[in-house]
Design a protein around this motif. Structure first.
Motif, mmCIF file in Angstrom:
data_model
loop_
_atom_site.group_PDB
_atom_site.id
_atom_site.type_symbol
_atom_site.label_atom_id
_atom_site.label_comp_id
_atom_site.label_asym_id
_atom_site.label_seq_id
_atom_site.Cartn_x
_atom_site.Cartn_y
_atom_site.Cartn_z
ATOM 1 N N GLY A 151 -1.677 -15.662 6.758
ATOM 2 C CA GLY A 151 -1.495 -14.707 7.570
ATOM 3 C C GLY A 151 -2.519 -12.995 7.017
ATOM 4 O O GLY A 151 -2.168 -12.603 5.965
ATOM 5 N N ARG A 152 -2.436 -12.329 7.317
ATOM 6 C CA ARG A 152 -3.200 -11.265 7.251
ATOM 7 C C ARG A 152 -2.537 -9.868 7.513
ATOM 8 O O ARG A 152 -2.790 -8.890 7.325
ATOM 9 C CB ARG A 152 -4.435 -11.164 7.891
ATOM 10 C CG ARG A 152 -5.420 -11.592 7.795
ATOM 11 C CD ARG A 152 -6.923 -11.839 8.406
ATOM 12 N NE ARG A 152 -7.965 -12.248 7.829
ATOM 13 C CZ ARG A 152 -8.036 -11.741 5.953
ATOM 14 N NH1 ARG A 152 -8.190 -10.952 5.849
ATOM 15 N NH2 ARG A 152 -9.435 -12.919 5.620
ATOM 16 N N HIS A 153 -0.719 -10.370 8.512
ATOM 17 C CA HIS A 153 0.091 -8.880 8.693
ATOM 18 C C HIS A 153 0.654 -8.539 7.455
ATOM 19 O O HIS A 153 0.949 -8.802 7.131
ATOM 20 C CB HIS A 153 0.669 -8.996 10.040
ATOM 21 C CG HIS A 153 -0.092 -9.159 11.206
ATOM 22 N ND1 HIS A 153 -0.435 -10.601 11.600
ATOM 23 C CD2 HIS A 153 -0.922 -7.947 12.168
ATOM 24 C CE1 HIS A 153 -1.158 -9.669 12.791
ATOM 25 N NE2 HIS A 153 -1.837 -8.550 13.111
ATOM 26 N N VAL A 154 1.020 -7.141 7.565
ATOM 27 C CA VAL A 154 1.990 -6.552 6.504
ATOM 28 C C VAL A 154 2.357 -5.472 6.594
ATOM 29 O O VAL A 154 2.534 -4.843 7.751
ATOM 30 C CB VAL A 154 0.981 -6.108 4.883
ATOM 31 C CG1 VAL A 154 0.681 -7.011 4.349
ATOM 32 C CG2 VAL A 154 0.053 -4.974 5.797
ATOM 33 N N GLU A 155 3.411 -5.063 6.279
ATOM 34 C CA GLU A 155 4.489 -3.459 6.644
ATOM 35 C C GLU A 155 3.638 -3.060 5.531
ATOM 36 O O GLU A 155 4.805 -3.361 4.338
ATOM 37 C CB GLU A 155 5.762 -4.359 6.982
ATOM 38 C CG GLU A 155 6.518 -3.910 6.981
ATOM 39 C CD GLU A 155 8.188 -3.982 7.791
ATOM 40 O OE1 GLU A 155 9.257 -3.331 6.993
ATOM 41 O OE2 GLU A 155 8.474 -4.730 8.415
ATOM 42 N N TRP A 156 3.978 -1.885 6.109
ATOM 43 C CA TRP A 156 4.406 -0.926 4.536
ATOM 44 C C TRP A 156 4.845 0.566 5.414
ATOM 45 O O TRP A 156 3.853 0.865 7.072
ATOM 46 C CB TRP A 156 2.662 -0.552 4.348
ATOM 47 C CG TRP A 156 2.482 0.664 3.143
ATOM 48 C CD1 TRP A 156 3.175 1.033 2.616
ATOM 49 C CD2 TRP A 156 1.288 0.594 2.291
ATOM 50 N NE1 TRP A 156 3.109 1.867 1.200
ATOM 51 C CE2 TRP A 156 1.673 1.805 1.437
ATOM 52 C CE3 TRP A 156 -0.478 0.438 2.511
ATOM 53 C CZ2 TRP A 156 0.615 1.860 0.599
ATOM 54 C CZ3 TRP A 156 -1.070 0.899 1.814
ATOM 55 C CH2 TRP A 156 -0.922 1.931 0.944
ATOM 56 N N SER A 157 5.116 1.336 4.727
ATOM 57 C CA SER A 157 5.802 2.923 5.520
ATOM 58 C C SER A 157 6.492 2.772 6.759
ATOM 59 O O SER A 157 5.999 3.673 7.658
ATOM 60 C CB SER A 157 4.592 3.865 5.484
ATOM 61 O OG SER A 157 4.905 4.000 3.328
ATOM 62 N N GLY A 158 6.881 2.024 7.469
ATOM 63 C CA GLY A 158 7.245 1.488 8.614
ATOM 64 C C GLY A 158 6.444 1.078 9.602
ATOM 65 O O GLY A 158 6.796 0.641 10.786
ATOM 66 N N GLN A 159 5.210 0.344 9.234
ATOM 67 C CA GLN A 159 4.067 0.081 9.425
ATOM 68 C C GLN A 159 3.519 -1.600 9.636
ATOM 69 O O GLN A 159 3.988 -1.680 8.908
ATOM 70 C CB GLN A 159 3.076 1.667 9.918
ATOM 71 C CG GLN A 159 3.010 2.485 10.347
ATOM 72 C CD GLN A 159 1.230 3.406 10.787
ATOM 73 O OE1 GLN A 159 0.997 3.332 9.367
ATOM 74 N NE2 GLN A 159 0.874 3.775 11.138
ATOM 75 N N VAL A 160 3.331 -1.981 11.204
ATOM 76 C CA VAL A 160 2.797 -3.142 11.202
ATOM 77 C C VAL A 160 1.504 -2.912 10.701
ATOM 78 O O VAL A 160 0.479 -2.627 11.965
ATOM 79 C CB VAL A 160 2.702 -3.711 11.811
ATOM 80 C CG1 VAL A 160 2.569 -5.388 11.497
ATOM 81 C CG2 VAL A 160 4.409 -4.544 11.746
ATOM 82 N N LEU A 161 0.715 -3.295 9.442
ATOM 83 C CA LEU A 161 -1.365 -3.189 10.020
ATOM 84 C C LEU A 161 -2.002 -4.313 9.199
ATOM 85 O O LEU A 161 -0.884 -5.996 9.229
ATOM 86 C CB LEU A 161 -1.185 -1.770 8.245
ATOM 87 C CG LEU A 161 -0.504 -1.049 8.468
ATOM 88 C CD1 LEU A 161 -0.618 -0.417 6.943
ATOM 89 C CD2 LEU A 161 -0.793 -0.223 9.489
ATOM 90 N N ARG A 162 -2.758 -5.145 9.710
ATOM 91 C CA ARG A 162 -3.749 -5.826 9.955
ATOM 92 C C ARG A 162 -4.604 -5.398 8.990
ATOM 93 O O ARG A 162 -5.405 -5.180 8.041
ATOM 94 C CB ARG A 162 -4.475 -6.386 11.112
ATOM 95 C CG ARG A 162 -5.071 -7.552 10.675
ATOM 96 C CD ARG A 162 -5.397 -8.145 12.107
ATOM 97 N NE ARG A 162 -6.901 -8.875 11.702
ATOM 98 C CZ ARG A 162 -6.932 -10.555 11.430
ATOM 99 N NH1 ARG A 162 -5.588 -10.755 11.983
ATOM 100 N NH2 ARG A 162 -7.389 -11.079 11.521
#
Length: 158
Positions: A121-132
């Protein structure tokens, strides 16, 4: 160096402490790092699997159905891994880590699972945000077609 600056190595080791408070936090951090690295250096990241000696040793036990040669390969992998680490610790004059060396094979197997997850996958979570993670390594917020930003998985389950 190419811009004309002089490169200098520090005379000491810089230590970092993660502020992760749970195994899930550590997992998200490692997967975020791994997916970003994979996006920027896909070929090198793919080839790094050859450095997962403990995983290859475990695989040899599985492939040989537990035959002596498989166990020997696992033993050699662990011995080489720990021997190299001991050598590095000696060079760094690190005296506290050796008592934790028994955890290294477990950590190596956990990191192999991070390596596998980096390709899923390409999604990550960082500082409460879901990012691609984009192909160039940039991270952009994930939004739905209506502009709504989904809550991170941890908040959505509350």
């Amino acid at each position: 160096a190419a811009a004309g600056y002089r490169l200098v190595l520090l005379p000491y080791v810089v230590e970092t402490i993660l502020d992760s408070t749970s195994v899930a936090d550590v997992w998200r951090h490692q997967v975020r790092w791994a997916r970003t690295y994979r996006a920027q250096q896909s070929f090198g990241w793919f080839c790094s699997v050859i450095t997962h000696a403990v995983a290859w040793g475990v695989l040899s036990v599985v492939v040989t159905s537990g035959a002596l040669v498989g166990w020997a390969a696992l033993s050699v992998a662990i011995t080489c891994r720990l021997g190299a680490l001991r050598g590095i610790m000696r060079l760094l004059r690190e005296r506290h880590t050796p008592r934790h060396l028994w955890l290294v094979p477990l950590k190596d197997l956990a990191y192999t699972s991070v390596w596998v997850a980096s390709w899923m996958g390409r999604h990550v979570e960082w500082s409460g945000q879901v990012l691609r993670v984009q192909r160039d390594g940039r991270m952009v917020p994930v939004t739905s077609p209506d502009g709504f930003m989904p809550a991170p998985a941890a908040e959505a389950s509350r």
